[in-house]
Structures are given as C-alpha cells and as structure tokens.
Design a protein around this motif. Structure first.
Motif, short mmCIF file in Angstrom:
data_model
loop_
_atom_site.label_atom_id
_atom_site.label_comp_id
_atom_site.label_asym_id
_atom_site.label_seq_id
_atom_site.Cartn_x
_atom_site.Cartn_y
_atom_site.Cartn_z
N GLN A 135 -6.76 52.30 -49.00
CA GLN A 135 -5.60 52.61 -48.17
C GLN A 135 -5.26 54.10 -48.18
OE1 GLN A 135 -4.00 50.56 -46.10
NE2 GLN A 135 -5.52 48.97 -46.65
N LEU A 138 -7.67 55.74 -46.00
CA LEU A 138 -7.27 55.46 -44.62
C LEU A 138 -6.04 56.27 -44.22
CD1 LEU A 138 -7.85 53.81 -42.09
CD2 LEU A 138 -6.40 51.98 -43.02
N VAL A 139 -5.07 56.33 -45.19
CA VAL A 139 -3.86 57.11 -44.92
C VAL A 139 -4.20 58.59 -44.74
CG1 VAL A 139 -1.70 57.92 -45.92
CG2 VAL A 139 -2.27 55.50 -45.99
N SER A 141 -7.07 59.76 -43.76
CA SER A 141 -7.71 59.92 -42.46
C SER A 141 -6.68 59.93 -41.34
CB SER A 141 -8.73 58.80 -42.24
OG SER A 141 -9.28 58.87 -40.95
N HIS A 142 -5.72 58.98 -41.46
CA HIS A 142 -4.67 58.93 -40.44
C HIS A 142 -3.81 60.19 -40.48
CE1 HIS A 142 -5.78 55.08 -39.04
NE2 HIS A 142 -5.27 54.34 -40.05
N ARG A 143 -3.58 60.68 -41.73
CA ARG A 143 -2.77 61.89 -41.86
C ARG A 143 -3.49 63.06 -41.20
NH1 ARG A 143 -2.13 61.74 -46.86
NH2 ARG A 143 -0.10 60.72 -46.88
N GLU A 145 -5.71 62.82 -38.79
CA GLU A 145 -5.62 62.62 -37.34
C GLU A 145 -4.23 62.97 -36.83
OE1 GLU A 145 -6.71 58.65 -36.51
OE2 GLU A 145 -8.83 58.89 -37.02
N LEU A 146 -3.21 62.60 -37.66
CA LEU A 146 -1.84 62.91 -37.26
C LEU A 146 -1.61 64.42 -37.22
CD1 LEU A 146 0.97 61.88 -36.53
CD2 LEU A 146 1.50 61.76 -38.97
N THR A 149 -3.27 65.61 -34.24
CA THR A 149 -2.45 65.24 -33.08
C THR A 149 -1.22 66.13 -32.98
OG1 THR A 149 -3.21 62.94 -33.28
CG2 THR A 149 -1.21 63.36 -31.97
#
Length: 587
Positions: A135, A138-139, A141-143, A145-146, A149
């Motif tokens: 997680q 994943l977080v 990676s999302h961070r 990407e965020l 973004t």
C-alpha cells in the motif's frame, strides 16, 4: 457456534487471543481482517485487565442472507456492568460459510500451543506489514502521480493565467482601438457637419457667429475671431489687444501655441505664454491662406490642454472656415456691385395724366440672385407708353450687365415704333446673337392715351393680371412666345384687351409668385385674389401704398432666394378728365 472465554489474568487473555486467531483462521477470515480483529481484541483485553475483575469473551458465528458467515467477538464483564456505563465491546468480521468450517477445538494449555499461536500472530503481522508495504508503494506511486498532476495543474493554471492576461490585454487594446476609432469618427462627423453649417451661409458675420457656437464648450472654452480689414494682416485694424502669438500666426501663416508648457501639437509652433492671460493656454490658427490672410482664430482649451488629434481637427476646421469666410466676402462684394448696378439702371417712372404707375424691386436675401429682374416704362414718339418687365436667366454681375443691354436695346428699337410683339421679336434676335448662352423672359404692354385698347405681348414670362373696375381679375394668358434668346426663329404675336377707367394691370416676375414646393400657378392665383381685394378708389388715391400692401401677404411665405419685380399700371377712374390736362412730353 459459540465459544466463550473467562479472562482474569494475562495468561487468560493470551489464551483467548490465540483461540480467537485459530478460530478466525478456521472460519476463513482473511489474514488482514483476522489481524485487525486480534489486534483490536488484545488492546481491549489489556484495558480490561487494567480495570481488574473477570471478563467474558464470546465468539459467535452466524450466517448472512448471502450465504457467507460472520464472526463476531463480544467482551462483557462477568461480575457487574462496566463501571463507566459503556456498552459491551463488540467487533465483527466476515468469514467463509459457517457450515464448511472445521472447529479447531479449545487451545491446549502448553508451551507449544502458545508458541504456535505467537508464530501465527507474527505470520499474520508479517502479512499485514507486506500489505502495508504494498500500500505504501501504491501510495508513493499515487503521490508521485499526484505531484506530477499538481505540477501539470499548476503549469496549466500558469498557462491559463497567461492566456487570460493576454486575452485581457487584447480586450483592453480592442477597447482602446474602438474608443480611438469612435473618437476619430466623432471628430470626422463633427468636421463634416461643421463644414456644412459654415458653408451654408454667405454672410461672413453669420459664419463667425456659427463658428463660436460649434466649438464652445466641447472643443474650446472661448473663441475669438480676429478678421483683418481690406489690407493684409500687418495693416489690419486692432480693436482690442491681441495675444502676441496671434500676431505671429498672422505674419507667419503657421498655427501658434502660447502657454507655460510645451504644447507638442503637430504642425504648431510653441510660444511663451500670453501677457494678457499668462495662465490660460492659447491656440492661434490663421484664417485663409498665407498668400491671402483673412484673420486669426484664437482659442482657449475647454480643459487643461488640447489633445493632438483635436488640434489637427481644429486646424482643418479653421482652414475650411477661412474658405467659407472668403467665399462669403466675395459673394457680398459681387452682390453689392450687382445690386448697385441694377438699382442704378432701374428707371424713374414717367408721369402720364390718367395713367398711374408704381414699381417695386426687392433683391433676394439668400444667395447670389441679384441682377436678373428689371422693369422699365417710357414713351414712344406717337405718344404711346411702353411698360416692360423682364427676367434674365442667371444672376450676379453678368445678368445685371445683360439686363442693362436689353433695356438699352429695347428703348432703341422703340424709337422706330413697333408693337410689343415686334419689339420682343427684335430683342429675341438681339439676345441670340449677343449672348447665345443667356436667355430672358419679358412682357411688354403698350398704352395709348387716345385708344382704350391695351396691346401686350409675352415671351416665356408669367402672364399679366388685369383687374377690371368691377373687382374681377383676369389672367391674360393668351399664347405667349418662347423665351428670348433660345436657338429658335420665332415671331412673337400681339394680343389686345379693352381697358376701362379704374382698370389695373399687374406685371411681375416669377420671384413674386413661384414657390419650390407649389410651382407658379398657385402663386398667380394668389396674386389675382389679392389684387381683387382692392377698391378702385384706393388704387386711384395711393397706388404706391397699394403696391406695398399687395406685396406683403404674397411674400410672407417666400424664401426670398430670387429677385422680385412688380409694376402696377392703373388707369384712373377719371382718366378721361385727367387726360385733358396738358402735359409736357419729354423724349
């Protein structure tokens, strides 16, 4: 299935925890949910042991409507309710079908079982930590990407801000351009309208008054027009002190700006402030051309100073005003000469016993329309009296000169005798050969003291109007000849009518009866009606006053853009008696 543990010591708590973990594993509770259940249960049991007393843990399974199972753990005090008055601790997790689960039985109280429970808990914890690691990756990676973004959003916002700023600048530039275009259009419209107003008048004083009305208060606070006399600017009269810049403008022919600051106006020279009013800027623009100066236009600004474009517009308007004033002066000069010449050529009416004459000549008040209309009256060697009224086409000096030549020629032809028709025929030939591009109209009426017959002839002229003693008015509209001077051979015929004492013949030009909107026929009818209102006694007593009273109502609606001639020939009611009075004739 229900499994119960009584917990009073740490060992009881550890055994209950191990049993819960084994039972949850047996019923297929996922490792993460199993770890969450056992961890929460351990924390709560530690709190219970801290409070003291004996606690009861009930672990129950139940089936859900979907066919899966539900494992529920409930902790309650054995002796008495929770001193804090709180409800029992309760937690439920999903598990597999209860019917398929194998009951592991109660946990044995030996070290191996405890060790296996501990190792199982560690396995569950390791599994949870692995899940947590996944997680976290994943977080992360999302961070990332965020963050990307966010950076893209920030870049987009920056681009949008830049685009918005560029659009606002474009809108501002468009508004400014639109404002400048509207201002330029307003200036051009004002210049065109003002030019039309100035050129509509041929009176230079009126043009000066209109110029001030056009400029104040929008473009100037005050307007002073300094017009020179007949000489040039250096010899002009100076009724009041003028700014030094006005004198420089008059001598140099260039616009001058006098103020305590540079004007920066295109095509304008800067001068020191005026000694007359040092605090007020002054713009002095020459009127006319440098070769032929007419004066100077002296302006003070409506605000603090002039806009450069307004100054250019004012200079152009002044140039046009100079042209209009110059045209008006030339017109006035030519009009005065033409009027003087024409009045000098209009004859004094002869005196004849029994026949009274009254003539009126009114020059036009609008336009250069002086010089075409004329009248005359003279005697022929046989004692007849010739009366004539005519109109030369065109106006001004040329028409006045042509009128004088026709008058002289008619008198010369009349010396040899001849009827009115014969005299007009000779004038027609004379005018055609003398001035092929000029034409004239005329009416000649001949009175003879021994003959009550009036002989008359017309050439393209409005018909005479005859008032008889009974008050009836007749238009003598027998077929006239064509205009004099046209490229056509013609013989103009005579017409006769019998006169009785008290009759009045009115000869006139078209300026008296013709109106642009109505034509000439209604005007002739109005003249006939007005003449019919007079009494023979009034005409006998005061023919001159009657002529004035006849003109007044007929000219009330006239624009006075043409000359007016009227010649009244009245045969006195006692004409026979007066005719016996001896009169010395002069030829």
């Amino acid at each position: 299935m229900t499994r119960t543990w009584h917990i009073a010591t740490v060992t009881d708590a550890a055994r209950a925890r191990i049993g819960t973990a084994r039972l949850a594993a047996a019923y297929g509770v996922p490792a993460v949910e199993r770890t969450r259940l056992t961890a929460a249960l351990s924390v709560h049991l530690r709190q219970c042991l801290t409070k003291g007393g004996t606690w009861r843990l009930d672990l129950e399974t139940a089936a859900t409507p979907s066919g899966n199972g539900l494992l529920r753990a409930v902790v309650t005090p054995c002796d008495e309710p929770d001193p804090g008055g709180r409800p029992p601790w309760d937690m439920a997790v999903a598990c597999g079908p209860c019917a398929d689960a194998a009951d592991p039985g109660p946990a044995e109280d030996d070290p191996q079982t405890l060790a296996e429970g501990l190792l199982g808990a560690d396995e569950d914890t390791a599994l949870v930590l692995e899940k947590l690691g996944e997680q976290e990756l994943l977080v992360a990676s999302h961070r990332e990407e965020l963050d990307q973004t966010n950076q893209g959003v920030l870049a987009l916002h920056a681009e949008l801000d830049a685009a918005g700023q560029a659009q606002r600048e474009l809108f501002a530039a468009e508004r400014e351009a639109r404002t400048e275009a509207e201002t330029a259009r307003r200036r051009l419209t004002f210049l065109a309208d003002a030019s039309a107003v100035l050129t509509a008048s041929l009176n230079h004083d009126e043009i000066v008054r209109r110029l001030e009305g056009l400029l104040v208060p929008e473009y100037a606070r005050s307007v002073d027009v300094w017009l020179f006399g007949d000489g040039d600017g250096d010899e002009a009269e100076q009724d009041s002190p003028r700014p030094a810049a006005a004198v420089v403008a008059a001598r140099s022919g260039r616009p001058q700006y006098a103020a305590d600051h540079p004007g920066g106006l295109p095509g304008v020279d800067d001068q020191p402030p005026s000694a007359l009013h040092p605090s007020v800027p002054v713009l002095c623009v020459p009127l006319g051309t440098r070769r032929e100066p007419l004066g100077v236009l002296i302006l003070s600004p409506a605000g603090a100073r002039w806009d450069a474009d307004d100054a250019v517009m004012l200079i152009e308007l002044t140039r046009r005003a100079g042209v209009a004033i110059d045209n008006a002066r030339r017109f006035e000069h030519n009009r005065d000469i033409a009027e003087t010449l024409q009045r000098a050529l209009l004859t004094d009416l002869p005196t004849t016993p029994g026949l009274h004459l009254a003539a009126r000549y009114l020059p036009a008040t609008h336009g250069l329309n002086i010089g075409g209309d004329w009248y005359d009256a003279f005697r022929q060697p046989d004692g007849s009296l010739i009366t004539v009224i005519g109109d030369v086409t065109g106006h001004g000096l040329r028409a006045a000169v042509m009128m004088s030549q026709l008058r002289t020629a008619l008198r010369a032809y009349a010396v040899d005798g001849g009827t009115p028709g014969q005299l007009l025929t000779r004038l027609h030939i004379f005018l055609h050969h003398l001035q092929p591009d000029l034409y004239a109209t005329a009416v000649i009426a001949r009175f003879h003291p021994d003959d009550p017959t009036l002989t008359w002839a017309a050439a393209g002229h409005p018909p005479p109007v005859l008032r008889t003693p009974d008050g009836q008015v007749h238009t003598l509209d027998a077929k006239p000849g064509a205009m004099l001077g046209i490229p056509l051979e013609q013989k103009i015929l005579d017409h006769t009518v019998t006169l009785t004492p008290g009759s009045t013949l009115a000869l006139y030009t078209d300026g008296l009866v013709e109106r642009r909107a109505q034509g000439i026929d209604p005007g002739i009818q109005r003249l006939a009606a007005a003449l019919g209102t007079f009494e023979s006694a009034d005409l006998d007593a005061d023919l001159d006053g009657s002529a004035d009273r006849l003109l007044s109502p007929l000219l009330r609606d006239s624009e006075r853009d043409d000359d007016v001639c009227l010649l009244l020939c009245h045969l006195h009611s006692r004409a026979a008696e007066l005719a016996r009075t001896p009169v010395k004739l002069a030829f």
